[in-house]
Design a protein around this motif. Sequence first.
Motif, PDB file in Angstrom:
ATOM      1  N   SER A  32     -15.469  25.905   3.587  1.00  0.00           N
ATOM      2  CA  SER A  32     -16.878  26.264   3.354  1.00  0.00           C
ATOM      3  C   SER A  32     -17.711  26.047   4.611  1.00  0.00           C
ATOM      4  CB  SER A  32     -17.443  25.474   2.175  1.00  0.00           C
ATOM      5  OG  SER A  32     -17.459  24.095   2.471  1.00  0.00           O
ATOM      6  N   ILE A  33     -17.432  24.962   5.342  1.00  0.00           N
ATOM      7  CA  ILE A  33     -18.169  24.720   6.593  1.00  0.00           C
ATOM      8  C   ILE A  33     -17.810  25.780   7.621  1.00  0.00           C
ATOM      9  CG2 ILE A  33     -18.461  23.108   8.514  1.00  0.00           C
ATOM     10  CD1 ILE A  33     -18.068  20.832   6.472  1.00  0.00           C
ATOM     11  N   ALA A  34     -16.510  26.077   7.755  1.00  0.00           N
ATOM     12  CA  ALA A  34     -16.079  27.085   8.738  1.00  0.00           C
ATOM     13  C   ALA A  34     -16.658  28.452   8.398  1.00  0.00           C
ATOM     14  CB  ALA A  34     -14.558  27.146   8.777  1.00  0.00           C
ATOM     15  N   THR A  39     -21.315  32.622  10.304  1.00  0.00           N
ATOM     16  CA  THR A  39     -22.295  33.568   9.769  1.00  0.00           C
ATOM     17  C   THR A  39     -23.461  33.743  10.723  1.00  0.00           C
ATOM     18  OG1 THR A  39     -23.483  31.810   8.617  1.00  0.00           O
ATOM     19  CG2 THR A  39     -21.739  32.941   7.384  1.00  0.00           C
ATOM     20  N   PRO A  40     -24.151  34.865  10.638  1.00  0.00           N
ATOM     21  CA  PRO A  40     -25.350  35.064  11.465  1.00  0.00           C
ATOM     22  C   PRO A  40     -26.468  34.075  11.118  1.00  0.00           C
ATOM     23  CG  PRO A  40     -24.575  37.165  10.588  1.00  0.00           C
ATOM     24  CD  PRO A  40     -23.762  36.105   9.957  1.00  0.00           C
ATOM     25  N   TRP A  45     -30.251  29.688  12.620  1.00  0.00           N
ATOM     26  CA  TRP A  45     -30.786  28.336  12.435  1.00  0.00           C
ATOM     27  C   TRP A  45     -30.465  27.432  13.618  1.00  0.00           C
ATOM     28  CZ3 TRP A  45     -34.643  27.975   9.526  1.00  0.00           C
ATOM     29  CH2 TRP A  45     -34.761  28.736   8.373  1.00  0.00           C
ATOM     30  N   LEU A  46     -29.309  27.596  14.246  1.00  0.00           N
ATOM     31  CA  LEU A  46     -28.998  26.812  15.449  1.00  0.00           C
ATOM     32  C   LEU A  46     -29.931  27.190  16.590  1.00  0.00           C
ATOM     33  CD1 LEU A  46     -27.114  24.723  16.752  1.00  0.00           C
ATOM     34  CD2 LEU A  46     -25.655  26.616  17.462  1.00  0.00           C
TER      35      LEU A  46
END
Length: 191
Positions: A32-34, A39-40, A45-46
């Motif tokens: 789920s983290i990967a 994802t865009p 957000w980063l």
Amino acid sequence: MAERLDQPRESRRSFLPRPQADQDAAGRVSESIARFLGTPSFIFWLTIFCIVWLGWNAFGPEDLRFDKAANGFTALTLMLSLQASYAAPLILLAQNRQTDRDRVQAEQDRQRAERNLADTEFLAREMASVRIALNEVATRDFVRSELRNLLEELLAEQAEQADADEPAEPGAERPDGKPARAERKPERRRV
């Protein structure tokens, strides 16, 4: 008790307990983290996080800045390195799980293909046996021609029988063009 040479030695390092984790649960979390890291929305957000970090530490109040621009934003570099160091193994874990699923799926596909091939070969053999059996079965046209031939033979025999039963005059001919046999009258014997 003597040591057995055909078995490995037991580990004697038991001073630190090993944590027991559910492999499947850990794999689901890592996947789920990967998935989110790929994802865009994660990139968006980063990027927002980095812009806010840089803006606050470059233009914010002097006494509230926690990462100095003069030091090259060392804390931000550390945060991004930490994120990358955790992201890489998580992505590898997710890829390994996907590889395992693909391997299982490929095995199931191979087994399904073998069953389909066996079924197809069986049906081909059955079709061949049906064709062979049908070659030995009398067709409708064959039965009709045999019945027609038998009917013609019966009619011919019946006609011959009728001709033989009719009294014939000497010298008369039958309908088929052959001379008629003269009917013999029974002779009386004298005693």
